[in-house]
Write an enzyme that holds these catalytic residues in place. Sequence first.
Site, PDB file in Angstrom:
ATOM      1  N   GLU A 199      27.748  31.261  30.741  1.00  0.00           N
ATOM      2  CA  GLU A 199      29.151  30.940  30.485  1.00  0.00           C
ATOM      3  C   GLU A 199      29.907  32.253  30.356  1.00  0.00           C
ATOM      4  OE1 GLU A 199      32.320  28.628  27.553  1.00  0.00           O
ATOM      5  OE2 GLU A 199      30.310  29.003  26.784  1.00  0.00           O
ATOM      6  N   ASP A 241      32.790  42.891  30.041  1.00  0.00           N
ATOM      7  CA  ASP A 241      33.830  42.338  30.893  1.00  0.00           C
ATOM      8  C   ASP A 241      33.169  41.785  32.149  1.00  0.00           C
ATOM      9  OD1 ASP A 241      35.945  41.995  32.799  1.00  0.00           O
ATOM     10  OD2 ASP A 241      37.172  43.324  31.557  1.00  0.00           O
ATOM     11  N   ASP A 281      41.367  32.620  30.473  1.00  0.00           N
ATOM     12  CA  ASP A 281      42.731  33.126  30.275  1.00  0.00           C
ATOM     13  C   ASP A 281      43.549  32.905  31.548  1.00  0.00           C
ATOM     14  OD1 ASP A 281      41.951  33.907  27.785  1.00  0.00           O
ATOM     15  OD2 ASP A 281      41.605  36.005  28.299  1.00  0.00           O
ATOM     16  N   ASP A 286      43.091  23.167  30.330  1.00  0.00           N
ATOM     17  CA  ASP A 286      44.214  22.219  30.162  1.00  0.00           C
ATOM     18  C   ASP A 286      45.461  22.789  30.852  1.00  0.00           C
ATOM     19  OD1 ASP A 286      44.662  24.356  28.357  1.00  0.00           O
ATOM     20  OD2 ASP A 286      46.091  23.111  27.262  1.00  0.00           O
ATOM     21  N   THR A 337      34.469  22.233  24.288  1.00  0.00           N
ATOM     22  CA  THR A 337      34.552  23.617  23.829  1.00  0.00           C
ATOM     23  C   THR A 337      35.539  23.641  22.646  1.00  0.00           C
ATOM     24  OG1 THR A 337      36.474  24.420  25.053  1.00  0.00           O
ATOM     25  CG2 THR A 337      34.420  24.245  26.282  1.00  0.00           C
ATOM     26  N   GLU A 338      35.640  24.816  21.997  1.00  0.00           N
ATOM     27  CA  GLU A 338      36.614  24.925  20.908  1.00  0.00           C
ATOM     28  C   GLU A 338      38.036  24.651  21.393  1.00  0.00           C
ATOM     29  OE1 GLU A 338      35.115  28.583  19.730  1.00  0.00           O
ATOM     30  OE2 GLU A 338      34.042  27.569  18.118  1.00  0.00           O
ATOM     31  N   GLU A 379      38.929  23.070  24.070  1.00  0.00           N
ATOM     32  CA  GLU A 379      39.054  21.680  24.552  1.00  0.00           C
ATOM     33  C   GLU A 379      39.357  20.743  23.386  1.00  0.00           C
ATOM     34  OE1 GLU A 379      35.659  20.653  26.860  1.00  0.00           O
ATOM     35  OE2 GLU A 379      36.320  18.605  27.251  1.00  0.00           O
TER      36      GLU A 379
HETATM   37  N1  SAM Z   1      35.517  29.306  26.385  1.00  0.00           N
HETATM   38  C1  SAM Z   1      36.036  29.213  25.018  1.00  0.00           C
HETATM   39  C2  SAM Z   1      36.594  27.833  24.778  1.00  0.00           C
HETATM   40  O1  SAM Z   1      36.798  27.096  25.742  1.00  0.00           O
HETATM   41  O2  SAM Z   1      36.811  27.494  23.601  1.00  0.00           O
HETATM   42  C3  SAM Z   1      37.083  30.311  24.750  1.00  0.00           C
HETATM   43  C4  SAM Z   1      38.317  30.262  25.587  1.00  0.00           C
HETATM   44  S1  SAM Z   1      39.410  31.674  25.336  1.00  0.00           S
HETATM   45  C5  SAM Z   1      40.948  31.090  25.900  1.00  0.00           C
HETATM   46  C6  SAM Z   1      38.944  32.759  26.680  1.00  0.00           C
HETATM   47  C7  SAM Z   1      37.828  33.711  26.298  1.00  0.00           C
HETATM   48  O3  SAM Z   1      37.426  34.417  27.462  1.00  0.00           O
HETATM   49  C8  SAM Z   1      38.249  34.760  25.290  1.00  0.00           C
HETATM   50  O4  SAM Z   1      37.303  34.814  24.241  1.00  0.00           O
HETATM   51  C9  SAM Z   1      38.277  36.065  26.100  1.00  0.00           C
HETATM   52  O5  SAM Z   1      37.968  37.200  25.314  1.00  0.00           O
HETATM   53  C10 SAM Z   1      37.228  35.784  27.146  1.00  0.00           C
HETATM   54  N2  SAM Z   1      37.421  36.546  28.394  1.00  0.00           N
HETATM   55  C11 SAM Z   1      38.567  36.620  29.107  1.00  0.00           C
HETATM   56  N3  SAM Z   1      38.401  37.397  30.198  1.00  0.00           N
HETATM   57  C12 SAM Z   1      37.110  37.809  30.158  1.00  0.00           C
HETATM   58  C13 SAM Z   1      36.349  38.652  31.006  1.00  0.00           C
HETATM   59  N4  SAM Z   1      36.890  39.236  32.086  1.00  0.00           N
HETATM   60  N5  SAM Z   1      35.061  38.882  30.691  1.00  0.00           N
HETATM   61  C14 SAM Z   1      34.516  38.325  29.565  1.00  0.00           C
HETATM   62  N6  SAM Z   1      35.204  37.517  28.718  1.00  0.00           N
HETATM   63  C15 SAM Z   1      36.479  37.266  29.023  1.00  0.00           C
END
Ligand code: SAM
Length: 214
Positions: free
Chosen positions: A44, A96, A118, A154, A193-194, A196
């Site tokens: 994931e 990353d 994101d 969403d 997910t959180e 969601e």
């Molecule tokens: N997947 C979780 C959920 O659905 O509850 C968290 C969603 S949160 C909006 C997006 C997560 O992706 C953040 O914790 C962010 O730090 C991580 N993220 C964004 N771009 C990333 C990247 N290029 N590599 C690793 N993590 C990334």
Amino acid sequence: MRLKNVPGSREAVAESEFAVTDPEDHKGHWAEEVFKNNDPIHIEIGMGKGKFITALAAANPNINYIGIEKYSSVLIRAIEKMEKDPLSNLRFIRMDAEDIETIFSEGEIGRIYLNFSDPWPKDRHAKRRLTSRRFLERFSHILKPDGTIEFKTDNRQLFDFSLEEAPEAGWKIISSTYDLHNDSELVSGNIMTEYEEKFSAMGNPICKYVITRK
Ligand code: SAM
């Protein structure tokens, strides 16, 4: 995601037995070296605090899971959960996803989950979206030929972008819905997910696609 700086989280992640700190060293040998088996590997990307991947790993002991997250301040929460209830088939990497090809070899991964990635709403940032052709290209190198990507969000704009982007980048859409929680077929076995939980409680429909290479 609004991030609170958690003092000491970077050091705590680096010291945890559940976080792999030398991921490049295991390229091509994750199953044997890290999990000591030959089971398939699912990852994931952007796992946040890890609710989804932790539940998935507990439910599927014969699959190895790796959660990837850019920020230690959120990853530390997943690690704290693992310290209470350890799972031998789950590990984490703080990195990353741009560099994903440096840690997995061609065809090493069976499935990639992208949950509430994101959105990067500005056009000039489209390349940063995890469902953009630039990322799909990277993912296609590490996935098995019949490997899949499962994406939930969403954000309707991001989802529409992703539905258009996938075929352009050489992927076919196996299934998709604009309302996962009311889709009797696709919702079967769904783990929330959180994000969601938060967004569906606000009444937002959840979109999902599953894609594979053409
Ligand atoms: N997947 C979780 C959920 O659905 O509850 C968290 C969603 S949160 C909006 C997006 C997560 O992706 C953040 O914790 C962010 O730090 C991580 N993220 C964004 N771009 C990333 C990247 N290029 N590599 C690793 N993590 C990334």
